[in-house]
Design an enzyme around this catalytic site. Structure first.
Site, PDB file in Angstrom:
ATOM      1  N   LYS A 195      54.744 -51.308 -71.961  1.00 36.10           N
ATOM      2  CA  LYS A 195      54.454 -52.718 -71.669  1.00 36.10           C
ATOM      3  C   LYS A 195      53.168 -52.770 -70.875  1.00 36.10           C
ATOM      4  CE  LYS A 195      56.288 -56.837 -72.183  1.00 36.10           C
ATOM      5  NZ  LYS A 195      57.221 -57.338 -73.194  1.00 36.10           N
ATOM      6  N   ASP A 203      53.255 -61.348 -75.276  1.00 36.16           N
ATOM      7  CA  ASP A 203      54.373 -61.665 -74.378  1.00 36.16           C
ATOM      8  C   ASP A 203      53.951 -62.964 -73.684  1.00 36.16           C
ATOM      9  OD1 ASP A 203      56.996 -60.299 -73.229  1.00 36.16           O
ATOM     10  OD2 ASP A 203      55.981 -61.122 -71.492  1.00 36.16           O
ATOM     11  N   LYS A 237      65.606 -51.393 -75.937  1.00 35.65           N
ATOM     12  CA  LYS A 237      65.514 -52.435 -76.959  1.00 35.65           C
ATOM     13  C   LYS A 237      64.941 -51.849 -78.248  1.00 35.65           C
ATOM     14  CE  LYS A 237      63.297 -56.155 -75.631  1.00 35.65           C
ATOM     15  NZ  LYS A 237      62.201 -57.147 -75.388  1.00 35.65           N
ATOM     16  N   ASN A 259      56.482 -69.458 -77.237  1.00 39.16           N
ATOM     17  CA  ASN A 259      56.706 -68.873 -78.556  1.00 39.16           C
ATOM     18  C   ASN A 259      58.197 -68.649 -78.838  1.00 39.16           C
ATOM     19  OD1 ASN A 259      57.076 -65.886 -79.924  1.00 39.16           O
ATOM     20  ND2 ASN A 259      55.702 -67.231 -81.049  1.00 39.16           N
ATOM     21  N   GLN A 310      62.190 -52.108 -72.581  1.00 37.46           N
ATOM     22  CA  GLN A 310      61.659 -51.965 -73.940  1.00 37.46           C
ATOM     23  C   GLN A 310      62.105 -50.644 -74.585  1.00 37.46           C
ATOM     24  OE1 GLN A 310      59.162 -54.704 -74.572  1.00 37.46           O
ATOM     25  NE2 GLN A 310      59.766 -54.306 -76.664  1.00 37.46           N
TER      26      GLN A 310
HETATM   27  P1  NDP Z   1      55.024 -67.974 -73.738  1.00 34.14           P
HETATM   28  O1  NDP Z   1      53.897 -67.714 -72.830  1.00 34.14           O
HETATM   29  O2  NDP Z   1      54.776 -68.412 -75.121  1.00 34.14           O
HETATM   30  O3  NDP Z   1      56.012 -69.047 -73.074  1.00 34.14           O
HETATM   31  C1  NDP Z   1      56.596 -68.816 -71.842  1.00 34.14           C
HETATM   32  C2  NDP Z   1      57.443 -70.019 -71.459  1.00 34.14           C
HETATM   33  O4  NDP Z   1      58.214 -69.680 -70.318  1.00 34.14           O
HETATM   34  C3  NDP Z   1      56.620 -71.244 -71.089  1.00 34.14           C
HETATM   35  O5  NDP Z   1      57.333 -72.404 -71.399  1.00 34.14           O
HETATM   36  C4  NDP Z   1      56.454 -71.061 -69.585  1.00 34.14           C
HETATM   37  O6  NDP Z   1      56.198 -72.248 -68.887  1.00 34.14           O
HETATM   38  C5  NDP Z   1      57.798 -70.492 -69.202  1.00 34.14           C
HETATM   39  N1  NDP Z   1      57.620 -69.655 -68.016  1.00 34.14           N
HETATM   40  C6  NDP Z   1      56.831 -68.564 -67.892  1.00 34.14           C
HETATM   41  N2  NDP Z   1      56.871 -68.069 -66.649  1.00 34.14           N
HETATM   42  C7  NDP Z   1      57.692 -68.864 -65.972  1.00 34.14           C
HETATM   43  C8  NDP Z   1      58.141 -68.883 -64.643  1.00 34.14           C
HETATM   44  N3  NDP Z   1      57.734 -67.944 -63.749  1.00 34.14           N
HETATM   45  N4  NDP Z   1      59.017 -69.853 -64.292  1.00 34.14           N
HETATM   46  C9  NDP Z   1      59.436 -70.791 -65.188  1.00 34.14           C
HETATM   47  N5  NDP Z   1      59.036 -70.820 -66.467  1.00 34.14           N
HETATM   48  C10 NDP Z   1      58.181 -69.887 -66.847  1.00 34.14           C
HETATM   49  O7  NDP Z   1      55.900 -66.621 -73.717  1.00 34.14           O
HETATM   50  P2  NDP Z   1      57.013 -66.145 -74.750  1.00 34.14           P
HETATM   51  O8  NDP Z   1      57.739 -67.296 -75.323  1.00 34.14           O
HETATM   52  O9  NDP Z   1      56.402 -65.165 -75.663  1.00 34.14           O
HETATM   53  O10 NDP Z   1      57.986 -65.318 -73.774  1.00 34.14           O
HETATM   54  C11 NDP Z   1      59.125 -65.899 -73.148  1.00 34.14           C
HETATM   55  C12 NDP Z   1      60.095 -64.807 -72.748  1.00 34.14           C
HETATM   56  O11 NDP Z   1      60.505 -64.074 -73.902  1.00 34.14           O
HETATM   57  C13 NDP Z   1      59.531 -63.758 -71.780  1.00 34.14           C
HETATM   58  O12 NDP Z   1      60.589 -63.325 -70.937  1.00 34.14           O
HETATM   59  C14 NDP Z   1      59.150 -62.617 -72.699  1.00 34.14           C
HETATM   60  O13 NDP Z   1      59.126 -61.374 -72.028  1.00 34.14           O
HETATM   61  C15 NDP Z   1      60.276 -62.676 -73.708  1.00 34.14           C
HETATM   62  N6  NDP Z   1      60.045 -62.060 -75.010  1.00 34.14           N
HETATM   63  C16 NDP Z   1      58.966 -62.412 -75.774  1.00 34.14           C
HETATM   64  C17 NDP Z   1      58.794 -61.840 -77.020  1.00 34.14           C
HETATM   65  C18 NDP Z   1      57.700 -62.257 -77.931  1.00 34.14           C
HETATM   66  O14 NDP Z   1      57.673 -61.759 -79.050  1.00 34.14           O
HETATM   67  N7  NDP Z   1      56.795 -63.134 -77.533  1.00 34.14           N
HETATM   68  C19 NDP Z   1      59.711 -60.803 -77.517  1.00 34.14           C
HETATM   69  C20 NDP Z   1      60.848 -60.564 -76.654  1.00 34.14           C
HETATM   70  C21 NDP Z   1      60.980 -61.168 -75.447  1.00 34.14           C
HETATM   71  P3  NDP Z   1      54.710 -72.537 -68.304  1.00 34.14           P
HETATM   72  O15 NDP Z   1      53.890 -72.842 -69.507  1.00 34.14           O
HETATM   73  O16 NDP Z   1      54.882 -73.667 -67.359  1.00 34.14           O
HETATM   74  O17 NDP Z   1      54.288 -71.266 -67.606  1.00 34.14           O
HETATM   75  O1  2IT Z   2      59.468 -58.117 -74.970  1.00 28.85           O
HETATM   76  C1  2IT Z   2      59.161 -57.874 -76.151  1.00 28.85           C
HETATM   77  O2  2IT Z   2      59.923 -57.250 -76.904  1.00 28.85           O
HETATM   78  C2  2IT Z   2      57.877 -58.373 -76.656  1.00 28.85           C
HETATM   79  N1  2IT Z   2      57.160 -59.057 -75.925  1.00 28.85           N
HETATM   80  C3  2IT Z   2      57.420 -58.027 -78.042  1.00 28.85           C
HETATM   81  C4  2IT Z   2      56.882 -56.637 -78.101  1.00 28.85           C
HETATM   82  C5  2IT Z   2      56.241 -56.242 -79.396  1.00 28.85           C
HETATM   83  O3  2IT Z   2      55.660 -55.150 -79.389  1.00 28.85           O
HETATM   84  O4  2IT Z   2      56.306 -56.960 -80.381  1.00 28.85           O
END
Ligand code: NDP
Ligand code: 2IT
Length: 449
Positions: A130, A170, A118, A245, A115
């Protein structure tokens, strides 16, 4: 085959291993950055002299705490909470909270470390941090989630503040959880401090486009990478992992830009719809009903559901890993390349293993690492903070334009840095070096901090 570390960097890495035993994901994230910093120390020997890298690898502060709460049957549950305040040279600590049973210090530290760079890449005034917990939201009632969030915040509130540390979402943390945490924070401090959280609801200080921002930003980034090769997303076949998300809004923007997304997944399996995924159905299943992605194939007769994590065996031109760390390994990468994949952008944090990254780079496909490709989420969080500070709220169109400009700018800066350091098109090196120099300069200016 691992890349040899520069002789100045190897002892620093060994020290990180010694000081942080068992934190495998943190080791991996540090190693990936150190592998690219050799030329920076040649150009800027003062950073070595001032031990900037050693300082960056040590969090400014780490908070680990007990979260006791009562489930719906009255039984007492105990989880562990974390907040790693990694680096505040560029602004208040900024980064999400992750609720997932796999969470331990090594995961929060890898995420906090990434982070820092980034957030520097976004050009916004935010440092890196984080947090999270080993709490598993799956199968919990709304009231259980609320009690858990309140208990967490009853401890964490004292470490936060709009000028100190600003959490967001997250994995496992979305609008619902932010609401419960913000509500408890507000109650304890007796102050409506909007800027202490991002990802808030739209009628209580949230920003339009924040929900969409990470997925949209990742797609803007992949489109910029394709443009440097005289290509675009239009007409491409895309595979997206995850269905949370980030995945959902990556799919949405791909479709808007003329691509066809044929598959997405969750941790149990993946769905394939050769006609292109029905995004409204996915939103209903995941955002409204909070059910498994498997349900899609029950409702769409021509779609298939396949158990397991073999999603990368599907032929596609563009792959967007948007689920979790180390979800795409060397074997997956080789298969993607063999099947004609030309671009990969990481919506997730560190989804590709080191072997996978080497294979993409050797094949010279466009590979955008998470700290550049998914920076749109946190960048839009910084736009939310900006709106909160001026007690203003912007339109969707204006905010999305700001996000797009930021992603185009990140792509340009990263690409130009990769050229400047003699590795044109190496987005890993470009992102690490650009982010590092920015933080290193600020730390140098501020004296020994
Ligand atoms: P969500 O909780 O909305 O969704 C996570 C998704 O990933 C689900 O489909 C979940 O499946 C799957 N998943 C989670 N853990 C595992 C695992 N161990 N093995 C396989 N699948 C898995 O999270 P986000 O969409 O917010 O986050 C997804 C990724 O994006 C993460 O790496 C996060 O750090 C990154 N990220 C998120 C940001 C944000 O703004 N939200 C910003 C930047 C990066 P299931 O439901 O079965 O667990
Ligand atoms: O990994 C990431 O950049 C996030 N989960 C979002 C962090 C934030 O502060 O919006």
């Amino acid at each position: 085959m691992t890349i040899q570390l520069d002789e100045k960097l190897d002892p620093i890495y060994r020290d990180v291993l010694r000081r942080n035993p068992g934190e495998l994901e943190f080791h991996q994230a540090v190693r990936e950055v150190l592998e690219t910093l050799g030329p920076v120390l040649v150009k800027y020997p003062e950073f070595a002299e001032k031990k900037i890298i050693q300082r960056i690898c040590e969090p400014e502060r780490q908070i680990i705490f007990r979260i006791p709460w009562q489930d719906d049957t009255g039984e007492i549950q105990i989880n562990r909470g974390f907040r790693v305040q990694f680096n505040s040279a560029l602004g208040p600590y900024k980064g999400g909270m992750r609720f997932h049973p796999s969470v331990y210090l090594g995961i929060i530290k890898f995420l906090g470390f990434e982070q820092i760079f980034k957030n520097a890449l976004t050009g916004m005034p935010i440092g890196g941090g984080k947090g999270g917990s080993d709490f598993d939201p799956k199968g919990k009632s709304d009231s259980e989630v609320m009690r858990f969030c309140q208990s967490l915040m009853t401890e964490l509130y004292r470490s936060l503040g709009e000028y100190t540390d600003v959490p967001a979402g997250d994995i496992g943390v979305g609008g619902r959880e932010i609401g419960y945490m913000f509500g408890q924070y507000k109650r304890i401090v007796n102050r409506y401090e909007s800027g202490v959280f991002t990802g808030k609801g739209l009628n209580w200080g949230g920003s339009l486009v924040r929900t969409e921002a990470t997925g949209y930003g990742t797609v803007f980034f992949v489109n910029e990478m394709l443009k440097t090769r005289g290509d675009s997303l239009d007409g491409k076949t895309v595979v997206v992992s995850g269905s949370g998300n980030v995945a959902i809004y990556a799919i949405e923007k791909c479709v808007e830009l003329g691509a066809k997304v044929i598959a997405c997944s969750d941790s149990a399996g993946f769905i394939v719809d050769e006609n292109g995924l029905d995004l409204n159905l996915i939103k209903r299943i995941k955002e409204v009903e909070r059910r498994r992605i498997k349900v899609y194939a029950d409702e769409v007769k021509h779609a298939r559901y396949i158990e397991g994590n073999n999603i990368w065996s599907l032929p596609c031109q563009v792959a967007l890993p948007c689920a979790t760390q180390n979800e795409l390994n060397g074997k997956d990468a080789a298969l993607l390349v063999k099947n004609g994949c030309i671009a990969v952008a990481e919506g997730a944090n560190m989804p590709t293993t080191p072997e996978g990254i080497q294979i993409f780079q050797a094949a010279k496909i466009a590979y955008g690492p998470g700290k550049a490709a998914n920076a749109g989420g946190v960048a839009t969080s910084a736009l939310e903070m900006q709106q909160n500070a001026s007690r203003d709220s912007w339109t969707f169109e204006y905010t999305e334009k700001r996000l797009q400009d930021i992603m185009v700018g990140i792509h340009r800066n990263v690409y130009e840095t990769s050229e400047e350091f003699g590795m044109p098109g190496n987005y890993v090196a470009g992102a690490n070096i650009y982010g590092f120099i920015k933080v290193a300069r600020a730390m140098t200016a501020m004296g020994l901090i």
